[in-house]
Write an enzyme that holds these catalytic residues in place. Structure first.
Site, PDB file in Angstrom:
ATOM      1  N   ASP A 289       0.847  -1.184   0.000  1.00  0.00           N
ATOM      2  CA  ASP A 289       0.000   0.000   0.000  1.00  0.00           C
ATOM      3  C   ASP A 289       0.888   1.242   0.000  1.00  0.00           C
ATOM      4  O   ASP A 289       2.049   1.182   0.430  1.00  0.00           O
ATOM      5  CB  ASP A 289      -0.928   0.006   1.216  1.00  0.00           C
ATOM      6  CG  ASP A 289      -2.189   0.813   0.973  1.00  0.00           C
ATOM      7  OD1 ASP A 289      -3.264   0.214   0.831  1.00  0.00           O
ATOM      8  OD2 ASP A 289      -2.089   2.070   0.910  1.00  0.00           O
TER       9      ASP A 289
ATOM     10  N   SER B  15       4.750   1.789  -4.038  1.00  0.00           N
ATOM     11  CA  SER B  15       3.823   1.899  -5.160  1.00  0.00           C
ATOM     12  C   SER B  15       3.791   0.630  -6.002  1.00  0.00           C
ATOM     13  O   SER B  15       4.838   0.040  -6.285  1.00  0.00           O
ATOM     14  CB  SER B  15       4.216   3.079  -6.055  1.00  0.00           C
ATOM     15  OG  SER B  15       3.453   3.088  -7.251  1.00  0.00           O
TER      16      SER B  15
ATOM     17  N   ASP C 110      -5.524  -5.432  -6.314  1.00  0.00           N
ATOM     18  CA  ASP C 110      -6.703  -4.649  -5.931  1.00  0.00           C
ATOM     19  C   ASP C 110      -6.208  -3.278  -5.484  1.00  0.00           C
ATOM     20  O   ASP C 110      -6.602  -2.765  -4.442  1.00  0.00           O
ATOM     21  CB  ASP C 110      -7.471  -5.359  -4.810  1.00  0.00           C
ATOM     22  CG  ASP C 110      -8.825  -4.711  -4.534  1.00  0.00           C
ATOM     23  OD1 ASP C 110      -9.326  -3.997  -5.424  1.00  0.00           O
ATOM     24  OD2 ASP C 110      -9.366  -4.905  -3.436  1.00  0.00           O
TER      25      ASP C 110
ATOM     26  N   HIS D 270      -6.213   0.614  -9.452  1.00  0.00           N
ATOM     27  CA  HIS D 270      -7.094   0.365 -10.599  1.00  0.00           C
ATOM     28  C   HIS D 270      -6.790   1.274 -11.787  1.00  0.00           C
ATOM     29  O   HIS D 270      -7.540   1.282 -12.771  1.00  0.00           O
ATOM     30  CB  HIS D 270      -8.576   0.490 -10.219  1.00  0.00           C
ATOM     31  CG  HIS D 270      -8.960  -0.273  -8.996  1.00  0.00           C
ATOM     32  ND1 HIS D 270      -8.569  -1.571  -8.777  1.00  0.00           N
ATOM     33  CD2 HIS D 270      -9.696   0.091  -7.900  1.00  0.00           C
ATOM     34  CE1 HIS D 270      -9.053  -1.989  -7.615  1.00  0.00           C
ATOM     35  NE2 HIS D 270      -9.731  -0.999  -7.068  1.00  0.00           N
TER      36      HIS D 270
ATOM     37  N   ASP E 248     -11.641  -5.284 -10.221  1.00  0.00           N
ATOM     38  CA  ASP E 248     -12.224  -3.997 -10.646  1.00  0.00           C
ATOM     39  C   ASP E 248     -11.735  -3.564 -12.025  1.00  0.00           C
ATOM     40  O   ASP E 248     -11.412  -2.391 -12.247  1.00  0.00           O
ATOM     41  CB  ASP E 248     -11.930  -2.911  -9.609  1.00  0.00           C
ATOM     42  CG  ASP E 248     -12.568  -3.214  -8.267  1.00  0.00           C
ATOM     43  OD1 ASP E 248     -13.729  -3.660  -8.260  1.00  0.00           O
ATOM     44  OD2 ASP E 248     -11.907  -3.026  -7.235  1.00  0.00           O
TER      45      ASP E 248
END
Length: 208
Positions: A11, A30, A53, A56, A82
């Site tokens: 994250d 990243s 996830d 996106h 997604d």
């Protein structure tokens, strides 16, 4: 993923580093940074499952896939969630816009069939696409038996092998000739001349 699973999360938000329970871990960085991604995978054995996830954003998804898919274990699964954002401009998407996860999925399907157009195939066994999510199975590609480049050789090899296979349910007839197998009703003509093959299902339902 089961009680024995060890999950490494990535994250960009530093606060996430303290929001997991051992043995799971979080690394801050990243998903668009290949060097960072490789450093995380280097901490563990080759992953069994990679789940994107993240942001996106199309270019981020592509950067992650190009870096991580080669590091995925053979037999592993790469998942992109997604993928509906592939159609949204705010996520660098758009209908049939190059560089999105949707277009990647389409390109990988072409790649799986590389035996039939350029002889080069990626290490992909299957692609399962559902609404807004795609699963990519990694495995060494095996050359299909029906891949023959010479048209004449293809015709002579396809017809006997398919026609004499009792599991074949599609009717087959050799071009300008009688059915090579009386148990198969003559319905498809010019199979040899067009270089096509026919596929059906076995009585048990298994695809052929």
């Amino acid at each position: 993923f089961g009680p024995e699973a060890v999950i490494y999360g990535i994250d960009i938000e530093p606060a996430c580093a303290g929001r997991c329970d051992p043995p799971n871990q979080v690394r801050i960085g990243s998903q668009a940074d290949p060097e960072f991604l490789r450093s995380v995978v280097d901490e563990m054995v080759a992953p069994d499952i990679i789940l994107d996830d993240g942001s996106h954003v199309a270019k981020h998804q592509m950067a992650s896939f190009r870096t991580l898919f080669p590091m995925l274990k053979d037999g592993g699964l790469y998942v992109i969630e997604d993928i509906c954002t592939s159609y949204w401009r705010a996520w660098s998407g758009g209908l049939r816009r190059k560089g999105t996860a949707i277009e990647l999925s389409k390109a990988l399907i072409d790649g799986m069939h590389g035996w039939f157009w350029n002889g080069e195939v990626p290490d992909i066994a299957a692609i399962h696409s559902y609404n807004s999510i795609v699963f990519i199975e990694k495995a060494k590609a095996e050359r299909p038996w029906w891949v023959i480049n010479d048209p004449a050789a293809r015709a002579s090899a396809y017809i006997p092998r398919i026609a004499n296979d009792p599991r074949m349910m599609l009717p087959i007839r050799q071009a300008n000739g009688p059915s090579p197998n009386s148990s198969i009703a003559p319905a498809i003509t010019s199979l040899a001349s067009c270089g096509c093959s026919a596929f059906g299902s076995s009585p048990s339902g298994a695809d052929r």
